[in-house]
Design an enzyme around this catalytic site. Structure first.
Site, PDB file in Angstrom:
ATOM      1  N   ARG A 161       0.805  -1.263  -0.109  1.00 51.31           N
ATOM      2  CA  ARG A 161       0.012   0.165   0.159  1.00 51.31           C
ATOM      3  C   ARG A 161       0.991   1.272   0.099  1.00 51.31           C
ATOM      4  NH1 ARG A 161      -4.231   1.876   4.722  1.00 51.31           N
ATOM      5  NH2 ARG A 161      -5.657   3.057   3.521  1.00 51.31           N
ATOM      6  N   ASP A 443      -5.380   4.960  13.864  1.00 50.75           N
ATOM      7  CA  ASP A 443      -4.182   5.594  12.779  1.00 50.75           C
ATOM      8  C   ASP A 443      -4.766   6.687  11.925  1.00 50.75           C
ATOM      9  OD1 ASP A 443      -6.502   4.753  11.173  1.00 50.75           O
ATOM     10  OD2 ASP A 443      -5.429   2.731  10.328  1.00 50.75           O
TER      11      ASP A 443
END
Length: 539
Positions: A161, A443
């Site tokens: 990613r 996050d």
């Protein structure tokens, strides 16, 4: 391309990482990265301006998105190319695995899961040191240089990613301009690892973050085609799953799949980035005020339930995999009752996703893996995915996706959002992209929704249901001060984090991404700058 006209400067290696740095940024790798960036420079610039233009359309004309009236949408015959064997069964990935956290990355490589979200985005802080460690750890895993990692075919699939388009790499300049973070991550990963991954049928496979529509999917597809030709790997080898975590992309799912049809690994749901993007695009309008997310926003609410249904039925109609979200809850190490309670919550939520038709999803905590594997075996033991099931088709309208849930703001919800946002900034200043808080991993996605809601509540003078108090800058400032005093932080960074937090939630115009705001901020750049000299230009 005339290489003599290209000029690249790269910040020196952080202390102790010279060996990794020399491998990653060899002369040939620099040449490839330069060529990649220059080939797509103008189109990336166009992407940035298109994003600004689309946002302006709503602010100036109150223009909301609509489903596109394209021939691809109305043509039922086209399908995405089938994925290779190792991607047929990817029921469980570990999410938010920053490769810069070597211990966590190694733990993931040895986990009983099908895939790992090797994350340079939401769960990762892109300091120069972290970028070098993370990219080199990927290199070591692919080249089987890690102790205990002997064969790519015996470890989970690396679902790589790269950073999203909003992130700039300040440590690399090409022809006088800083480089887009995703091109740096993608380019270095591809140059060093793609042939090995391709030869073993193990990739390269990607998650694509924060894509805002079909034109951006087409850009990625063209990047894939160019890179495959340049590195001489077969056409269609690269596969990518697009995260539908932006409200605009929800209206272009068909077209996104079509643009990537030869390189598609399907679509993914991401609840908090998706919800935050609604505030980002339409938050000036009081009709789009989101209530307390902990009490009133979940995947069973109409706008999110329809969003997931649309992801699944769009993917399955085109032969693509549909991936659910990530379970962020952590199983506590002690107290059996608390452990069972967390496991029960996660299993119940993931069972609903399986019944909705997803082909896979993510968890963060490796301790959840056995019970999730058992859950999949209960519902889908004999099939690698759910593509063969009848499509649960439902007509979904624009209104379904844009109708906000009812509810109010709670005092606890306001405080929780403040704490998550401050702690995220604090951890970023310390070089950490995610952290643990109140039994969950947090996050950038949860930081985005937290600071977005506070900005929106201040702007629209939201009323707290507990005490009928109005959310104001003064109230948020007081709660921030109370929280910092109560926790007795030892690091002065917490006071800097608090100031940055107050700044971002009171700006006149909404900053699109908290990570962009932090990455471009002098405080963060100064904190993580190893020195200010650069390599001799490579001509």
């Amino acid at each position: 391309m005339n290489q003599s006209r290209s000029h690249i400067t790269i910040s020196p290696s952080p202390p102790g990482l010279q060996h990794a740095y020399n491998i990653l940024f060899s002369g040939e790798a620099q040449d490839f990265l330069t060529e990649l960036v220059n080939t797509f420079r103008n189109r990336v610039d166009q992407l940035y301006w298109d994003r600004v233009n689309r946002k302006c359309q709503f602010h100036l004309h109150r223009k909301t998105p609509e489903f596109l009236n394209t021939k691809q949408r109305h043509d039922p015959t086209w399908k995405v190319l089938p994925v290779p064997p190792r991607l047929q069964n990817r029921k469980l990935d570990l999410g938010d695995v920053s490769p810069a956290n070597t211990q966590h990355f190694l733990q993931a490589l040895n986990a009983d899961v099908q895939g790992i979200q090797v994350d340079f985005d939401d769960g990762h802080c892109p300091s120069w040191k972290n970028q070098i460690i993370g990219l080199y750890n990927v290199y070591q895993a692919v080249h089987e240089e890690f102790y205990g990692v002997s064969d790519l075919n015996n470890i989970p699939i690396l679902m790589l990613r790269p950073r999203a388009w909003n992130m700039i790499e300040h440590n690399i300049m090409i022809d006088g301009k800083e480089t887009p973070g995703p091109l740096v991550d993608f380019g270095i990963i591809m140059y060093h690892n793609s042939k090995i991954l391709s030869n073993k049928g193990a990739g390269p496979f990607f998650y694509l973050s924060k894509v805002e529509g079909a034109s951006e999917a087409k850009l990625w597809n063209d990047i894939f085609i160019w890179t495959q030709q340049r590195l001489q790997i077969p056409y269609g080898t690269i596969k990518a799953c697009v995260l539908i975590e932006n409200i605009l992309s929800a209206f272009e799912m068909e077209e996104i799949l079509y643009e990537l049809r030869d390189h598609s690994l399907g679509l993914n749901c991401g609840i908090w980035d998706y919800a935050a993007s609604i505030i980002c695009k339409f938050g000036d309008d009081p009709n789009y005020v989101l209530p307390d997310r902990n009490k009133y926003v979940n995947m069973q609410k109409h706008f999110l339930k329809k969003y997931m249904q649309l992801v699944i039925q769009t993917c399955h109609a085109r032969g693509a995999h549909a991936t659910g979200g990530m379970a962020a809850l952590l199983v506590p190490n002690e107290n059996k009752s608390d452990q069972l309670n967390v496991i029960e919550k996660v299993v119940k939520a993931k069972e609903q996703e399986i019944l909705a038709g997803v082909d896979g999803f993510m968890v963060y905590d490796v301790k959840l893996v056995p019970c999730i594997n058992k859950l999949w075996n209960t519902y889908c033991a004999n099939n690698p995915n759910q593509l063969s099931l009848p499509i649960k088709y439902e007509h979904i309208t624009e209104r379904d996706l844009l109708t906000m849930p009812t509810g109010c703001i709670t005092y606890d919800g306001l405080k929780h959002n403040i704490e998550v946002a401050i702690l995220f900034i604090y951890n970023w200043l310390n070089g950490e992209g995610h952290f643990f808080y109140k039994g969950a991993v947090e996050d950038s996605a949860t930081a985005e929704i937290s600071r977005s809601q506070i900005w929106q509540w201040i702007k629209h003078k939201a009323i707290i249901e507990d005490n009928k108090e109005t959310v104001t800058k003064e109230l948020v400032q007081n709660l921030t001060n109370d929280y910092i005093r109560s926790r007795h932080f030892k690091s002065a960074f917490i006071h800097i984090a608090a100031k940055l937090f107050i700044d971002i939630v009171t700006m006149r115009y909404f900053p699109d991404f908290i990570t962009t705001y932090l990455n471009d901020n002098y405080v963060f750049r100064h904190q993580h700058a190893e020195n200010n000299t650069v390599l001799s230009p490579k001509l």
